[in-house]
Design an enzyme around this catalytic site. Structure first.
Site, short mmCIF file in Angstrom:
data_model
loop_
_atom_site.label_atom_id
_atom_site.label_comp_id
_atom_site.label_asym_id
_atom_site.label_seq_id
_atom_site.Cartn_x
_atom_site.Cartn_y
_atom_site.Cartn_z
N LYS A 1 0.81 -1.22 0.00
CA LYS A 1 0.00 0.00 0.00
C LYS A 1 0.85 1.28 0.00
O LYS A 1 2.07 1.23 0.26
CB LYS A 1 -0.94 -0.03 1.21
CG LYS A 1 -1.99 -1.15 1.15
CD LYS A 1 -2.99 -1.02 2.30
CE LYS A 1 -4.05 -2.10 2.23
NZ LYS A 1 -5.06 -1.92 3.32
N TYR B 1 -12.67 -1.79 -3.70
CA TYR B 1 -13.16 -1.78 -2.32
C TYR B 1 -14.68 -1.59 -2.26
O TYR B 1 -15.20 -1.16 -1.22
CB TYR B 1 -12.45 -0.70 -1.52
CG TYR B 1 -11.06 -1.11 -1.06
CD1 TYR B 1 -10.87 -2.15 -0.15
CD2 TYR B 1 -9.92 -0.47 -1.53
CE1 TYR B 1 -9.61 -2.53 0.27
CE2 TYR B 1 -8.65 -0.84 -1.11
CZ TYR B 1 -8.50 -1.88 -0.21
OH TYR B 1 -7.25 -2.27 0.22
N ASN C 1 -2.08 0.55 6.67
CA ASN C 1 -1.58 -0.70 7.24
C ASN C 1 -0.73 -1.51 6.27
O ASN C 1 -0.66 -2.74 6.35
CB ASN C 1 -2.72 -1.52 7.86
CG ASN C 1 -3.77 -1.92 6.84
OD1 ASN C 1 -3.66 -1.57 5.67
ND2 ASN C 1 -4.76 -2.66 7.27
N HIS D 1 -2.25 -5.32 1.63
CA HIS D 1 -3.54 -5.99 1.45
C HIS D 1 -3.28 -7.43 1.05
O HIS D 1 -2.33 -7.72 0.32
CB HIS D 1 -4.36 -5.32 0.34
CG HIS D 1 -5.45 -6.21 -0.20
ND1 HIS D 1 -6.68 -6.29 0.39
CD2 HIS D 1 -5.46 -7.08 -1.23
CE1 HIS D 1 -7.41 -7.19 -0.28
NE2 HIS D 1 -6.69 -7.68 -1.27
N GLU E 1 -9.68 -10.81 -7.55
CA GLU E 1 -8.75 -9.69 -7.41
C GLU E 1 -7.57 -9.82 -8.38
O GLU E 1 -7.10 -8.81 -8.94
CB GLU E 1 -8.27 -9.61 -5.95
CG GLU E 1 -9.41 -9.22 -5.02
CD GLU E 1 -9.06 -9.27 -3.53
OE1 GLU E 1 -7.90 -9.57 -3.19
OE2 GLU E 1 -9.96 -8.99 -2.72
P1 GTP Z 1 -7.19 -5.75 3.40
O1 GTP Z 1 -6.21 -6.86 3.21
O2 GTP Z 1 -6.60 -4.39 3.07
O3 GTP Z 1 -8.52 -6.01 2.74
O4 GTP Z 1 -7.42 -5.69 4.96
P2 GTP Z 1 -8.29 -6.63 5.87
O5 GTP Z 1 -8.93 -7.73 5.07
O6 GTP Z 1 -7.40 -7.02 6.99
O7 GTP Z 1 -9.38 -5.61 6.37
P3 GTP Z 1 -10.81 -5.23 5.75
O8 GTP Z 1 -11.04 -5.93 4.47
O9 GTP Z 1 -11.81 -5.38 6.85
O10 GTP Z 1 -10.64 -3.68 5.48
C1 GTP Z 1 -10.02 -3.24 4.29
C2 GTP Z 1 -9.09 -2.09 4.59
O11 GTP Z 1 -9.86 -0.98 4.97
C3 GTP Z 1 -8.12 -2.32 5.76
O12 GTP Z 1 -6.94 -2.97 5.40
C4 GTP Z 1 -7.83 -0.90 6.17
O13 GTP Z 1 -6.79 -0.34 5.35
C5 GTP Z 1 -9.11 -0.19 5.87
N1 GTP Z 1 -9.89 0.03 7.07
C6 GTP Z 1 -10.59 -0.89 7.80
N2 GTP Z 1 -11.17 -0.32 8.85
C7 GTP Z 1 -10.84 1.00 8.81
C8 GTP Z 1 -11.12 2.13 9.62
O14 GTP Z 1 -11.84 2.06 10.62
N3 GTP Z 1 -10.58 3.33 9.22
C9 GTP Z 1 -9.80 3.44 8.09
N4 GTP Z 1 -9.31 4.63 7.74
N5 GTP Z 1 -9.51 2.40 7.31
C10 GTP Z 1 -10.00 1.21 7.66
MG MG Z 2 -10.05 -7.40 3.32
#
Ligand code: GTP
Ligand code: MG
Length: 140
Positions: A11, A51, A114, A117, A128
Site C-alpha cells: 500500500k 473496495y 496498514n 492488502h 482480485e
Molecule cells: P485488506 O487486506 O486491506 O482487505 O485488509 P483486511 O482484510 O485485513 O481488512 P478489511 O477488508 O476489513 O478492510 C479493508 C481495509 O480498509 C483495511 O486494510 C484498512 O486499510 C481499511 N480500514 C478498515 N477499517 C478502517 C477504519 O476504521 N478506518 C480506516 N481509515 N480504514 C479502515
Molecule cells: Mg479485506
C-alpha cells in the site's frame, strides 16, 4: 496442503517509506513466491471498484483516497495454502492487534495505513487477480 494463488498489494504508506523490498522479503521468507508484480498508481475508479464491498462503511472515502495517494505494488503470490499463509505473514488489520513478527506489526502506521492488502479467500483471490492482471502478465 494445497498449492494456491493469492493477491497482494503493497500500500501507499509502504511504497512511500521505501519498504517494498523489506515487505517482499518477508513474503518470500515465508515460502510464498511472487509470480507476477507491477508498480502502478491506482485510479479513483479502480480503488472504488476494488473496495466496493466497503462502500457503505464510514471509512470508505478515506480508504479510497489513501489507496490513490501514492503508487502501490500489486502482486500475485503462489505457494502452499497461499491465502491463509499470506494473511498470517501480514498480521491483523489493526497493527496494534497484530502478532509480533508480522508485516503490519513491524511496518504499519495505523488501521487505515496498514502497509499491505491480502485476499481473504480463494474465491476473492481469483477475482482480485483478474481485476489487476491479464493472463500474459502472469509468467510464473
Ligand atoms: P485488506 O487486506 O486491506 O482487505 O485488509 P483486511 O482484510 O485485513 O481488512 P478489511 O477488508 O476489513 O478492510 C479493508 C481495509 O480498509 C483495511 O486494510 C484498512 O486499510 C481499511 N480500514 C478498515 N477499517 C478502517 C477504519 O476504521 N478506518 C480506516 N481509515 N480504514 C479502515
Ligand atoms: Mg479485506
Amino acid at each position: 496442503m494445497q498449492k494456491q494463488r493469492t493477491f497482494s498489494i503493497i500500500k501507499p504508506d509502504a511504497t512511500k517509506r521505501n519498504l517494498v523490498g523489506a515487505i517482499c522479503k518477508r513474503l518470500e521468507d515465508s515460502g510464498l513466491r511472487i509470480i507476477a508484480q507491477k508498480r502502478i498508481k491506482m485510479t479513483k475508479e479502480q480503488a472504488e471498484s476494488f473496495y466496493a464491498i466497503h462502500s457503505n462503511r464510514p471509512f470508505f472515502r478515506e480508504l479510497c483516497d489513501f489507496m490513490i495517494s501514492e503508487p502501490v505494488v500489486v502482486q500475485i503470490l503462489e505457494g502452499t495454502d497461499a491465502v491463509i499463509k499470506n494473511r498470517e505473514v501480514m498480521g491483523a488489520t489493526n497493527p496494534a492487534e497484530a502478532d509480533k513478527g508480522t508485516i503490519r506489526k513491524d511496518y504499519a502506521l495505523s488501521l487505515g495505513e496498514n502497509s499491505i492488502h491480502g485476499s481473504d479467500s480463494i474465491e476473492n483471490a481469483k477475482i482480485e487477480i483478474e481485476f489487476f492482471f491479464s493472463k500474459d502478465e502472469i509468467v510464473g
